[in-house]
Motif scaffolding. Sequence first.
Motif, PDB file in Angstrom:
ATOM      1  N   ALA A 111       9.362 -15.693  -8.096  1.00  0.00           N
ATOM      2  CA  ALA A 111       8.662 -16.382  -7.006  1.00  0.00           C
ATOM      3  C   ALA A 111       8.324 -15.443  -5.858  1.00  0.00           C
ATOM      4  CB  ALA A 111       9.519 -17.537  -6.484  1.00  0.00           C
ATOM      5  N   SER A 112       9.097 -14.371  -5.711  1.00  0.00           N
ATOM      6  CA  SER A 112       8.888 -13.465  -4.572  1.00  0.00           C
ATOM      7  C   SER A 112       7.866 -12.373  -4.863  1.00  0.00           C
ATOM      8  CB  SER A 112      10.222 -12.823  -4.167  1.00  0.00           C
ATOM      9  OG  SER A 112      10.694 -11.966  -5.197  1.00  0.00           O
ATOM     10  N   ILE A 113       7.262 -12.392  -6.056  1.00  0.00           N
ATOM     11  CA  ILE A 113       6.297 -11.350  -6.399  1.00  0.00           C
ATOM     12  C   ILE A 113       4.984 -11.518  -5.634  1.00  0.00           C
ATOM     13  CG2 ILE A 113       4.831 -10.423  -8.243  1.00  0.00           C
ATOM     14  CD1 ILE A 113       7.131 -10.951 -10.179  1.00  0.00           C
ATOM     15  N   ALA A 114       4.479 -12.748  -5.602  1.00  0.00           N
ATOM     16  CA  ALA A 114       3.139 -12.994  -5.062  1.00  0.00           C
ATOM     17  C   ALA A 114       2.979 -12.643  -3.584  1.00  0.00           C
ATOM     18  CB  ALA A 114       2.736 -14.445  -5.309  1.00  0.00           C
ATOM     19  N   PRO A 115       3.905 -13.063  -2.690  1.00  0.00           N
ATOM     20  CA  PRO A 115       3.665 -12.788  -1.259  1.00  0.00           C
ATOM     21  C   PRO A 115       3.457 -11.312  -0.927  1.00  0.00           C
ATOM     22  CG  PRO A 115       5.374 -14.436  -1.520  1.00  0.00           C
ATOM     23  CD  PRO A 115       5.094 -13.914  -2.888  1.00  0.00           C
ATOM     24  N   PRO A 116       4.344 -10.403  -1.367  1.00  0.00           N
ATOM     25  CA  PRO A 116       4.080  -8.996  -1.036  1.00  0.00           C
ATOM     26  C   PRO A 116       2.870  -8.428  -1.768  1.00  0.00           C
ATOM     27  CG  PRO A 116       6.012  -9.172  -2.449  1.00  0.00           C
ATOM     28  CD  PRO A 116       5.657 -10.553  -2.036  1.00  0.00           C
ATOM     29  N   ALA A 117       2.588  -8.926  -2.977  1.00  0.00           N
ATOM     30  CA  ALA A 117       1.416  -8.426  -3.711  1.00  0.00           C
ATOM     31  C   ALA A 117       0.138  -8.720  -2.935  1.00  0.00           C
ATOM     32  CB  ALA A 117       1.358  -9.054  -5.098  1.00  0.00           C
TER      33      ALA A 117
ATOM     34  N   GLY B 207       0.021  -9.513   0.301  1.00  0.00           N
ATOM     35  CA  GLY B 207       0.125  -8.861   1.608  1.00  0.00           C
ATOM     36  C   GLY B 207      -0.250  -7.400   1.575  1.00  0.00           C
ATOM     37  N   TYR B 208       0.263  -6.661   0.604  1.00  0.00           N
ATOM     38  CA  TYR B 208      -0.031  -5.225   0.541  1.00  0.00           C
ATOM     39  C   TYR B 208      -1.476  -4.957   0.132  1.00  0.00           C
ATOM     40  CZ  TYR B 208       4.819  -3.943   1.330  1.00  0.00           C
ATOM     41  OH  TYR B 208       6.047  -3.754   1.892  1.00  0.00           O
ATOM     42  N   THR B 209      -2.054  -5.879  -0.626  1.00  0.00           N
ATOM     43  CA  THR B 209      -3.465  -5.732  -0.962  1.00  0.00           C
ATOM     44  C   THR B 209      -4.320  -5.762   0.297  1.00  0.00           C
ATOM     45  OG1 THR B 209      -3.160  -6.761  -3.126  1.00  0.00           O
ATOM     46  CG2 THR B 209      -5.404  -6.721  -2.249  1.00  0.00           C
ATOM     47  N   VAL B 210      -4.000  -6.698   1.170  1.00  0.00           N
ATOM     48  CA  VAL B 210      -4.773  -6.849   2.407  1.00  0.00           C
ATOM     49  C   VAL B 210      -4.444  -5.746   3.418  1.00  0.00           C
ATOM     50  CG1 VAL B 210      -5.174  -8.353   4.405  1.00  0.00           C
ATOM     51  CG2 VAL B 210      -4.997  -9.337   2.108  1.00  0.00           C
ATOM     52  N   ILE B 211      -3.150  -5.463   3.575  1.00  0.00           N
ATOM     53  CA  ILE B 211      -2.718  -4.586   4.655  1.00  0.00           C
ATOM     54  C   ILE B 211      -2.894  -3.110   4.323  1.00  0.00           C
ATOM     55  CG2 ILE B 211      -0.687  -3.893   6.005  1.00  0.00           C
ATOM     56  CD1 ILE B 211       0.292  -6.808   5.601  1.00  0.00           C
ATOM     57  N   VAL B 212      -2.690  -2.739   3.066  1.00  0.00           N
ATOM     58  CA  VAL B 212      -2.724  -1.331   2.691  1.00  0.00           C
ATOM     59  C   VAL B 212      -3.983  -0.973   1.910  1.00  0.00           C
ATOM     60  CG1 VAL B 212      -1.535   0.505   1.418  1.00  0.00           C
ATOM     61  CG2 VAL B 212      -0.203  -1.174   2.700  1.00  0.00           C
ATOM     62  N   TYR B 213      -4.215  -1.631   0.782  1.00  0.00           N
ATOM     63  CA  TYR B 213      -5.348  -1.258  -0.063  1.00  0.00           C
ATOM     64  C   TYR B 213      -6.681  -1.475   0.651  1.00  0.00           C
ATOM     65  CZ  TYR B 213      -8.740  -1.169  -3.814  1.00  0.00           C
ATOM     66  OH  TYR B 213      -9.836  -0.888  -4.575  1.00  0.00           O
ATOM     67  N   MET B 214      -6.750  -2.510   1.483  1.00  0.00           N
ATOM     68  CA  MET B 214      -8.009  -2.793   2.182  1.00  0.00           C
ATOM     69  C   MET B 214      -8.428  -1.635   3.072  1.00  0.00           C
ATOM     70  SD  MET B 214      -9.065  -6.110   4.488  1.00  0.00           S
ATOM     71  CE  MET B 214      -8.347  -5.530   6.032  1.00  0.00           C
TER      72      MET B 214
ATOM     73  N   ALA C  99       2.182 -20.773  -1.431  1.00  0.00           N
ATOM     74  CA  ALA C  99       1.708 -20.099  -2.645  1.00  0.00           C
ATOM     75  C   ALA C  99       0.270 -20.487  -2.973  1.00  0.00           C
ATOM     76  CB  ALA C  99       2.631 -20.437  -3.819  1.00  0.00           C
ATOM     77  N   LEU C 100      -0.036 -21.772  -2.844  1.00  0.00           N
ATOM     78  CA  LEU C 100      -1.402 -22.245  -3.118  1.00  0.00           C
ATOM     79  C   LEU C 100      -2.385 -21.636  -2.110  1.00  0.00           C
ATOM     80  CD1 LEU C 100      -0.754 -26.016  -3.901  1.00  0.00           C
ATOM     81  CD2 LEU C 100      -1.455 -24.232  -5.518  1.00  0.00           C
ATOM     82  N   THR C 101      -1.971 -21.530  -0.867  1.00  0.00           N
ATOM     83  CA  THR C 101      -2.812 -20.913   0.157  1.00  0.00           C
ATOM     84  C   THR C 101      -3.085 -19.453  -0.176  1.00  0.00           C
ATOM     85  OG1 THR C 101      -1.824 -22.382   1.800  1.00  0.00           O
ATOM     86  CG2 THR C 101      -3.065 -20.494   2.622  1.00  0.00           C
ATOM     87  N   ALA C 102      -2.058 -18.760  -0.657  1.00  0.00           N
ATOM     88  CA  ALA C 102      -2.228 -17.347  -1.035  1.00  0.00           C
ATOM     89  C   ALA C 102      -3.235 -17.200  -2.166  1.00  0.00           C
ATOM     90  CB  ALA C 102      -0.876 -16.754  -1.432  1.00  0.00           C
TER      91      ALA C 102
END
Length: 321
Positions: free
Chosen positions: A251-257, A259-266, A316-319
């Motif tokens: 369950a904890s995989i999605a939030p950082p995935a 988050g890091y997509t937006v904060i770092v990869y972007m 989770a649905l919002t993410a």
Amino acid sequence: MARSTTTAPAKAGPSKKGIFAASFVGTSIEWYDYYIFGTAAALVFGTVFYPEFDPTAGTIAAFATFAVGFIARPLGAAVIGHFGDRIGRKSMLVLTLLLTGGSTFLIGVLPTYAAIGVGAPLLLVALRLIQGFGVGGEWGGAVLIATEHASPRRRAVYGSFAQFGVPVGVLTSNLAFLAVSGMDNEDFLAWGWRIPFLISIVLVLVGFFVRSKLQDAPEFQEVKEKKQVIKIPVAELLKRQPRTLVLASLASIAPPAVGYTVIVYMLTYGTTVVGFDRTTLLWLILGSTAVWIGTIVVAALLSDRFGSKPVFAIGALTAVL
């Protein structure tokens, strides 16, 4: 075992403000350390530590170095968690602060590839491993010590104290890079990127002062006094709660995935592909932290009122959207 009235005050523990400071300040500092590495990986590490690669390969190598920290995090959680259950939460939280902050400061003084060749990225990877190890132990410990001091009806609110450290870490790390992002590109690559790493030592000293005043929860102190501390806590976890461990980990995989997509990869995608200025993207990420902080407050209050499961499902649905 008889309980006298004279021992009760000693078990009262720190105030709500003290718990908030120890959880929030400490995690803010450690996530600052973590996110400035991600920002630097997106903006500068490919050029400074992997100059022999073409730009795309250099970026991939920089992100691979960033990923190394995530490999170390589960190990840090297990090891620090073990000694946190055996020795105490406070001492381990101080240790994780020193591990993460110390490695971050040392990254700021690392020689580049141009100075020492392949030794530079190897040292960078080693320090990243230490940083990830420290954050892995930090996160669970900060949430745990906050919730152990909470009443059953306020555990989500107390647990959210540590969570505030994530957006605040993003906020401060982006402010640090915004302060130097307007520099001439040559100066930025030569020495400007080091400044956010070097100033982390001041934050570590602040965090050390705050956490040195922390006390372990009365519940944990009672377990130690009764000599009920388990010898190998992780073995007990695997034996008693394997299903919960697996479900919580998944369950904890999605939030950082996300988050890091937006904060770092972007930052990389936005500057190299879309053509945004790095300062513009840093400001966009900065603005998102205000929404992030507000959402944590609302979610924590709703979780204590209606339960954590429905609130987590909505998040989770919002993410996904």
